[in-house]
Scaffold this motif. Structure first.
Motif, PDB file in Angstrom:
ATOM      1  N   ASP A  69       0.841  -1.205   0.000  1.00 39.22           N
ATOM      2  CA  ASP A  69       0.000   0.000   0.000  1.00 39.22           C
ATOM      3  C   ASP A  69       0.869   1.246   0.000  1.00 39.22           C
ATOM      4  N   TYR A  71       0.923   5.704  -0.843  1.00 41.11           N
ATOM      5  CA  TYR A  71       0.347   6.974  -1.260  1.00 41.11           C
ATOM      6  C   TYR A  71       1.421   7.710  -2.043  1.00 41.11           C
ATOM      7  N   PRO A  95      -9.068   9.838  -2.020  1.00 38.63           N
ATOM      8  CA  PRO A  95      -8.082   9.921  -3.093  1.00 38.63           C
ATOM      9  C   PRO A  95      -8.507   9.085  -4.292  1.00 38.63           C
ATOM     10  N   VAL A  97      -7.524   5.893  -6.437  1.00 38.20           N
ATOM     11  CA  VAL A  97      -6.779   4.673  -6.097  1.00 38.20           C
ATOM     12  C   VAL A  97      -6.562   3.852  -7.364  1.00 38.20           C
ATOM     13  N   TYR A 113      -2.087   1.934  -4.961  1.00 37.39           N
ATOM     14  CA  TYR A 113      -1.549   3.233  -4.601  1.00 37.39           C
ATOM     15  C   TYR A 113      -2.607   4.308  -4.790  1.00 37.39           C
ATOM     16  N   ALA A 114      -2.610   5.229  -3.853  1.00 38.49           N
ATOM     17  CA  ALA A 114      -3.498   6.381  -3.891  1.00 38.49           C
ATOM     18  C   ALA A 114      -2.677   7.612  -4.224  1.00 38.49           C
ATOM     19  N   PHE A 121      -2.872  16.808   0.900  1.00 42.30           N
ATOM     20  CA  PHE A 121      -2.592  15.889   2.003  1.00 42.30           C
ATOM     21  C   PHE A 121      -2.497  16.649   3.326  1.00 42.30           C
TER      22      PHE A 121
END
Length: 322
Positions: A69, A71, A95, A97, A113-114, A121
């Protein structure tokens, strides 16, 4: 009563940043670094945050059986996307994705991944953001990967703010005197309900244990940064003023979370490129059934999902009868 650490007391945000930097210091696994290097070729001006199950993978585990995972944090949506529509979707319902896979010496590595900009953010993890979706996630330990060394300072500050937001919103669930573990248990369980996440009742406790002394070292400085006077005696934290009850706020987050979760799932059918391959991989991994995704289903995942689902049930029935 134990004396407060002077650095923590005088500058609690610096104390939090030091702990965040410490967590990010150890080398990443070869698999995680391989994935991130390949992924950031798509986003050369960006940095990444690495969290979730992949961040705690031990050396003896097979990385091809894990979904990592990430970001991706970029300077602007124009830099992140060629499509203005994707940038607009990210602004309206963050977000976006996506699914990503890449070959490696170990085999195929996979990630979700976002995508967010650094400005977005920072806003989403602040105490001004009511829902817990972002600040509850990033209050937990995660790693910063910034090969260009352009965003580390801002990311460390944003992660520190996530912890502050989480603790400030969770303290009303536990009162004036509590352990760090009690606050984190209450806050994490409340955040799961706010996202309609079907977690086991002991999930939060297991996570806190896996994080070692994270909760014990970040809770007091986070509460000080949120404006509370804090004293510590052994593992007990006491704040000088009774916090406002938080039950109503968390119930409102849970009600809002129902709609937000559905909206994100619907949006994900459009942005989660490769998602049907990811689902097929998970089905094969858990059941041994290969549903055989077609090119048409890859191009039209929303329309193709029902057919793929029916194929799975037929194959499962056939498997049971053999």
């Amino acid at each position: 009563m134990t004396a407060a650490n002077p650095t923590e007391h005088d500058d609690p945000v610096s104390s939090l940043r030091a702990r965040i930097a410490q967590v990010s210091a150890p080398p990443m696994s070869d698999a995680a670094k391989h994935l991130l290097d390949a992924l950031l070729e798509k986003f050369p001006t960006s940095a990444a945050l690495f969290y979730g199950s992949g961040a705690s993978v031990s050396s003896h585990e097979d990385p091809t059986n894990i979904i990592f995972d990430f970001y991706i944090i970029g300077p602007s949506y124009d830099a992140l996307y060629a499509s203005g529509m994707l940038g607009l979707a990210n602004k309206i319902m963050p977000p976006n994705v996506f699914y990503f896979e890449t070959p490696s010496p170990d085999g195929t590595l996979r990630a979700k991944y976002a995508v967010l900009t650094i400005d977005h953010f920072e806003s989403l993890v602040s105490t001004k953001t009511f829902h817990s979706y972002f600040w509850a996630r990033f209050a937990q330990p995660c790693r910063i990967y910034d090969p260009n060394n352009q965003m580390r300072d801002r990311l460390e500050n944003a992660l520190a703010q996530s912890i502050i937001s989480f603790c400030a919103n969770a303290v009303g669930l536990v009162g004036k005197s509590f352990t760090a573990k009690e606050l984190w248990l209450a806050g994490l369980n409340a955040s799961y309900k706010a996202e309609l996440r079907a977690e086991d009742s002991d999930r939060a406790g297991k996570l806190i244990e896996s994080y070692g002394d994270w909760a014990a070292t970040v809770t007091a400085p986070a509460l000080r940064a949120a404006g509370y006077s804090v004293t510590k005696e052994n593992d007990k934290i006491t704040i000088g003023e009774t916090p406002k009850p938080a039950d109503l706020s968390w119930r409102m987050r849970a009600m809002a979370g129902a709609g937000l979760s559905v909206a994100r799932l619907l949006k994900g059918t459009q942005t989660f490129n490769g998602g049907i391959d990811y689902i097929a991989w998970k089905i094969k991994r858990h059941s041994g059934i290969d549903i055989g995704v077609t090119e048409w289903e890859r191009k039209h995942p929303l329309l193709g999902a029902p057919g793929a689902g029916l194929r799975y049930y037929r194959l499962r029935a056939k498997q049971k009868n053999t």
